[in-house]
Design a protein around this motif. Structure first.
Motif, PDB file in Angstrom:
ATOM      1  N   ARG A 187       0.831  -1.207   0.000  1.00  0.00           N
ATOM      2  CA  ARG A 187       0.000   0.000   0.000  1.00  0.00           C
ATOM      3  C   ARG A 187       0.862   1.252   0.000  1.00  0.00           C
ATOM      4  O   ARG A 187       2.050   1.206   0.357  1.00  0.00           O
ATOM      5  CB  ARG A 187      -0.936   0.014   1.206  1.00  0.00           C
ATOM      6  CG  ARG A 187      -0.248   0.133   2.551  1.00  0.00           C
ATOM      7  CD  ARG A 187      -1.248  -0.032   3.680  1.00  0.00           C
ATOM      8  NE  ARG A 187      -0.648   0.161   4.996  1.00  0.00           N
ATOM      9  CZ  ARG A 187      -0.612   1.331   5.632  1.00  0.00           C
ATOM     10  NH1 ARG A 187      -1.123   2.417   5.074  1.00  0.00           N
ATOM     11  NH2 ARG A 187      -0.059   1.427   6.840  1.00  0.00           N
ATOM     12  N   VAL A 188       0.270   2.369  -0.402  1.00  0.00           N
ATOM     13  CA  VAL A 188       0.979   3.643  -0.429  1.00  0.00           C
ATOM     14  C   VAL A 188       1.095   4.161   0.999  1.00  0.00           C
ATOM     15  O   VAL A 188       0.080   4.351   1.689  1.00  0.00           O
ATOM     16  CB  VAL A 188       0.246   4.663  -1.317  1.00  0.00           C
ATOM     17  CG1 VAL A 188       0.915   6.037  -1.214  1.00  0.00           C
ATOM     18  CG2 VAL A 188       0.238   4.195  -2.766  1.00  0.00           C
ATOM     19  N   VAL A 189       2.316   4.399   1.440  1.00  0.00           N
ATOM     20  CA  VAL A 189       2.544   4.833   2.828  1.00  0.00           C
ATOM     21  C   VAL A 189       3.182   6.219   2.926  1.00  0.00           C
ATOM     22  O   VAL A 189       3.328   6.751   4.026  1.00  0.00           O
ATOM     23  CB  VAL A 189       3.426   3.819   3.578  1.00  0.00           C
ATOM     24  CG1 VAL A 189       2.742   2.454   3.640  1.00  0.00           C
ATOM     25  CG2 VAL A 189       4.804   3.698   2.939  1.00  0.00           C
ATOM     26  N   ALA A 190       3.566   6.795   1.792  1.00  0.00           N
ATOM     27  CA  ALA A 190       4.200   8.114   1.822  1.00  0.00           C
ATOM     28  C   ALA A 190       3.931   8.824   0.506  1.00  0.00           C
ATOM     29  O   ALA A 190       4.015   8.206  -0.565  1.00  0.00           O
ATOM     30  CB  ALA A 190       5.704   7.994   2.059  1.00  0.00           C
ATOM     31  N   HIS A 220      12.583  27.724 -13.082  1.00  0.00           N
ATOM     32  CA  HIS A 220      13.583  26.721 -12.715  1.00  0.00           C
ATOM     33  C   HIS A 220      13.433  26.265 -11.262  1.00  0.00           C
ATOM     34  O   HIS A 220      14.279  25.549 -10.740  1.00  0.00           O
ATOM     35  CB  HIS A 220      14.995  27.272 -12.951  1.00  0.00           C
ATOM     36  CG  HIS A 220      15.348  28.438 -12.063  1.00  0.00           C
ATOM     37  ND1 HIS A 220      15.141  29.742 -12.444  1.00  0.00           N
ATOM     38  CD2 HIS A 220      15.896  28.497 -10.827  1.00  0.00           C
ATOM     39  CE1 HIS A 220      15.547  30.550 -11.477  1.00  0.00           C
ATOM     40  NE2 HIS A 220      16.012  29.824 -10.479  1.00  0.00           N
ATOM     41  N   TRP A 221      12.331  26.659 -10.626  1.00  0.00           N
ATOM     42  CA  TRP A 221      12.095  26.316  -9.216  1.00  0.00           C
ATOM     43  C   TRP A 221      11.215  25.081  -9.087  1.00  0.00           C
ATOM     44  O   TRP A 221      10.136  25.008  -9.672  1.00  0.00           O
ATOM     45  CB  TRP A 221      11.408  27.461  -8.487  1.00  0.00           C
ATOM     46  CG  TRP A 221      12.303  28.589  -8.080  1.00  0.00           C
ATOM     47  CD1 TRP A 221      12.479  29.781  -8.717  1.00  0.00           C
ATOM     48  CD2 TRP A 221      13.141  28.629  -6.909  1.00  0.00           C
ATOM     49  NE1 TRP A 221      13.365  30.571  -8.019  1.00  0.00           N
ATOM     50  CE2 TRP A 221      13.793  29.891  -6.907  1.00  0.00           C
ATOM     51  CE3 TRP A 221      13.397  27.732  -5.878  1.00  0.00           C
ATOM     52  CZ2 TRP A 221      14.685  30.271  -5.911  1.00  0.00           C
ATOM     53  CZ3 TRP A 221      14.286  28.104  -4.876  1.00  0.00           C
ATOM     54  CH2 TRP A 221      14.909  29.367  -4.895  1.00  0.00           C
ATOM     55  N   LEU A 222      11.660  24.122  -8.270  1.00  0.00           N
ATOM     56  CA  LEU A 222      10.830  23.002  -7.846  1.00  0.00           C
ATOM     57  C   LEU A 222      10.283  23.304  -6.467  1.00  0.00           C
ATOM     58  O   LEU A 222      11.047  23.506  -5.514  1.00  0.00           O
ATOM     59  CB  LEU A 222      11.657  21.713  -7.793  1.00  0.00           C
ATOM     60  CG  LEU A 222      11.013  20.553  -7.010  1.00  0.00           C
ATOM     61  CD1 LEU A 222       9.778  20.026  -7.736  1.00  0.00           C
ATOM     62  CD2 LEU A 222      12.021  19.440  -6.753  1.00  0.00           C
ATOM     63  N   GLY A 223       8.961  23.340  -6.351  1.00  0.00           N
ATOM     64  CA  GLY A 223       8.334  23.473  -5.050  1.00  0.00           C
ATOM     65  C   GLY A 223       7.900  22.106  -4.558  1.00  0.00           C
ATOM     66  O   GLY A 223       7.335  21.320  -5.318  1.00  0.00           O
ATOM     67  N   VAL A 224       8.175  21.811  -3.307  1.00  0.00           N
ATOM     68  CA  VAL A 224       7.791  20.535  -2.710  1.00  0.00           C
ATOM     69  C   VAL A 224       6.804  20.809  -1.582  1.00  0.00           C
ATOM     70  O   VAL A 224       7.081  21.636  -0.701  1.00  0.00           O
ATOM     71  CB  VAL A 224       9.011  19.771  -2.166  1.00  0.00           C
ATOM     72  CG1 VAL A 224       8.570  18.465  -1.484  1.00  0.00           C
ATOM     73  CG2 VAL A 224      10.008  19.482  -3.286  1.00  0.00           C
ATOM     74  N   ASP A 225       5.662  20.145  -1.601  1.00  0.00           N
ATOM     75  CA  ASP A 225       4.710  20.306  -0.505  1.00  0.00           C
ATOM     76  C   ASP A 225       3.912  19.014  -0.336  1.00  0.00           C
ATOM     77  O   ASP A 225       4.168  18.013  -1.007  1.00  0.00           O
ATOM     78  CB  ASP A 225       3.789  21.517  -0.726  1.00  0.00           C
ATOM     79  CG  ASP A 225       2.943  21.412  -1.987  1.00  0.00           C
ATOM     80  OD1 ASP A 225       2.668  20.286  -2.433  1.00  0.00           O
ATOM     81  OD2 ASP A 225       2.533  22.460  -2.525  1.00  0.00           O
ATOM     82  N   ALA A 226       2.948  19.049   0.572  1.00  0.00           N
ATOM     83  CA  ALA A 226       2.076  17.898   0.842  1.00  0.00           C
ATOM     84  C   ALA A 226       2.868  16.638   1.166  1.00  0.00           C
ATOM     85  O   ALA A 226       2.474  15.535   0.799  1.00  0.00           O
ATOM     86  CB  ALA A 226       1.138  17.649  -0.334  1.00  0.00           C
ATOM     87  N   VAL A 227       3.992  16.801   1.851  1.00  0.00           N
ATOM     88  CA  VAL A 227       4.794  15.631   2.249  1.00  0.00           C
ATOM     89  C   VAL A 227       4.114  14.984   3.453  1.00  0.00           C
ATOM     90  O   VAL A 227       3.932  15.613   4.494  1.00  0.00           O
ATOM     91  CB  VAL A 227       6.234  16.038   2.613  1.00  0.00           C
ATOM     92  CG1 VAL A 227       7.034  14.807   3.036  1.00  0.00           C
ATOM     93  CG2 VAL A 227       6.905  16.735   1.427  1.00  0.00           C
ATOM     94  N   ARG A 228       3.754  13.730   3.288  1.00  0.00           N
ATOM     95  CA  ARG A 228       3.108  13.029   4.400  1.00  0.00           C
ATOM     96  C   ARG A 228       3.514  11.570   4.404  1.00  0.00           C
ATOM     97  O   ARG A 228       3.465  10.894   3.368  1.00  0.00           O
ATOM     98  CB  ARG A 228       1.588  13.136   4.309  1.00  0.00           C
ATOM     99  CG  ARG A 228       0.904  12.579   5.560  1.00  0.00           C
ATOM    100  CD  ARG A 228      -0.594  12.814   5.557  1.00  0.00           C
ATOM    101  NE  ARG A 228      -1.157  12.425   6.841  1.00  0.00           N
ATOM    102  CZ  ARG A 228      -1.479  11.165   7.174  1.00  0.00           C
ATOM    103  NH1 ARG A 228      -1.267  10.183   6.314  1.00  0.00           N
ATOM    104  NH2 ARG A 228      -1.993  10.892   8.368  1.00  0.00           N
ATOM    105  N   VAL A 229       3.925  11.098   5.575  1.00  0.00           N
ATOM    106  CA  VAL A 229       4.333   9.708   5.755  1.00  0.00           C
ATOM    107  C   VAL A 229       3.430   9.083   6.806  1.00  0.00           C
ATOM    108  O   VAL A 229       3.188   9.678   7.866  1.00  0.00           O
ATOM    109  CB  VAL A 229       5.812   9.615   6.195  1.00  0.00           C
ATOM    110  CG1 VAL A 229       6.210   8.161   6.436  1.00  0.00           C
ATOM    111  CG2 VAL A 229       6.726  10.247   5.150  1.00  0.00           C
TER     112      VAL A 229
END
Length: 309
Positions: free
Chosen positions: A227-230, A239-248
């Motif tokens: 199953r998906v856990v993260a 040229h910018w990578l934005g990272v969000d919604a990180v959930r484990v």
């Protein structure tokens, strides 16, 4: 003969190799792939160079690219473009955002640039915009910047006094695009499993249009035990990578999954023209802050939400 190995994938290297005419030249960039026949280096401008191992004269890892000073004004606006709200309206250069009340970022004014009006008049337009939508007037105000003092001078107060500052962190993509310790699936659209892992309860109605509204977005996930856990979301703005919604999943934390998600998104962004990356984290979230600083992220600025009500 190459002094590299698969362990160097994702890190900066210099490769001296011979061209078809016999002359030698150097390529500096991030090692994208490596096997017995060929290696591929991505230059800083994202140009990929595929080189046959038989042409390599010498190669070695080199230190990461020094972190350049960030243009805070550009980054301030970039954070909004990477996660656009459902409804937007401009007052001069200020960006008013509404998304049915889901998230502060999606329902606050971004006071970037000149509103084209006296500050007090612009603030009244902000209030009217949110009151018309039955939302509390919110301003995402950078601490230590003039707009913070202007709003507080008009009587605006901290909307979330029990919460810590939100930090906007940044680094160069070369610092974070190492090989993930887990297989990270990166898709152009999120599926039901992604959303199920991203939210504890029912998905808010405005979440999908916000999460999927960026022109170039990616949705990363790690599956363990069937199953998906993260999960995490990435978006490209210039040229910018934005990272969000990180959930484990709580049962799978402290295993390096958040690090793997960031690395997986960074490796997706590189070939798409990514050069730098940012993310946001609350200062009180010590665990996440430790992960991100270990990856090379540093603070660009911090902010709080102010309200007139």
């Amino acid at each position: 003969m190459s002094g590299l190995s698969t362990r160097d994938i994702g890190h900066r290297v210099v490769v001296r190799h011979r061209l078809d005419g016999g002359q030698a030249t150097d390529v500096i960039g991030v090692l994208q792939s490596y096997d017995e026949q060929t290696l591929e280096v991505r230059h800083a401008d994202s140009t990929p160079y595929r080189i046959h191992q038989t042409a390599v004269v010498a190669a070695k890892p080199i230190p990461p690219m020094p972190l350049r000073r960030v243009d805070v004004e550009q980054l301030f606006l970039t954070t909004a473009l990477g996660r656009p709200a459902v409804e937007t309206l401009y007052v001069g250069e200020w960006l008013l955002r509404a998304s049915g009340g889901w998230t502060g970022r999606g329902n606050s004014v971004l006071p970037a640039g000149d509103p084209g009006l006296p500050f007090s008049d612009a603030a009244k337009q902000v209030e009217a915009f949110y009151l018309e939508r039955a939302l509390p007037p919110l301003a995402l105000a950078r601490i230590g910047y003039p707009e913070f003092e202007e709003f507080t001078g008009l009587g605006w107060i901290d909307a979330r006094p029990a919460k810590s500052d939100a930090l906007v962190l940044h680094t160069t993509l070369d610092h974070v695009n190492g090989v993930p310790a887990y297989e990270v699936l990166v898709a152009g659209r999120p599926d039901a499993e992604w959303y199920e892992a991203a939210f504890d309860d029912q998905v808010p109605a405005t979440a999908p249009p916000v999460m999927e509204g960026a022109p170039k977005a990616a949705f990363a996930s790690v599956e363990l035990d069937g199953r998906v856990v993260a999960v995490a979301r990435g978006s490209m703005t210039g040229h910018w990578l934005g990272v969000d919604a990180v959930r484990v999943d709580p049962a799978y934390r402290r295993r390096g999954l958040a690090t793997a998600l960031v690395q997986g998104l960074a490796r997706w962004a590189g070939p798409a023209g990514g050069r730098r990356t940012y993310l946001e984290v609350e200062e009180e979230n010590v665990g996440a802050l430790t992960i991100y600083t270990a990856l090379g992220y540093v603070e660009a600025y911090r902010y709080r939400y102010l309200t007139s009500r």
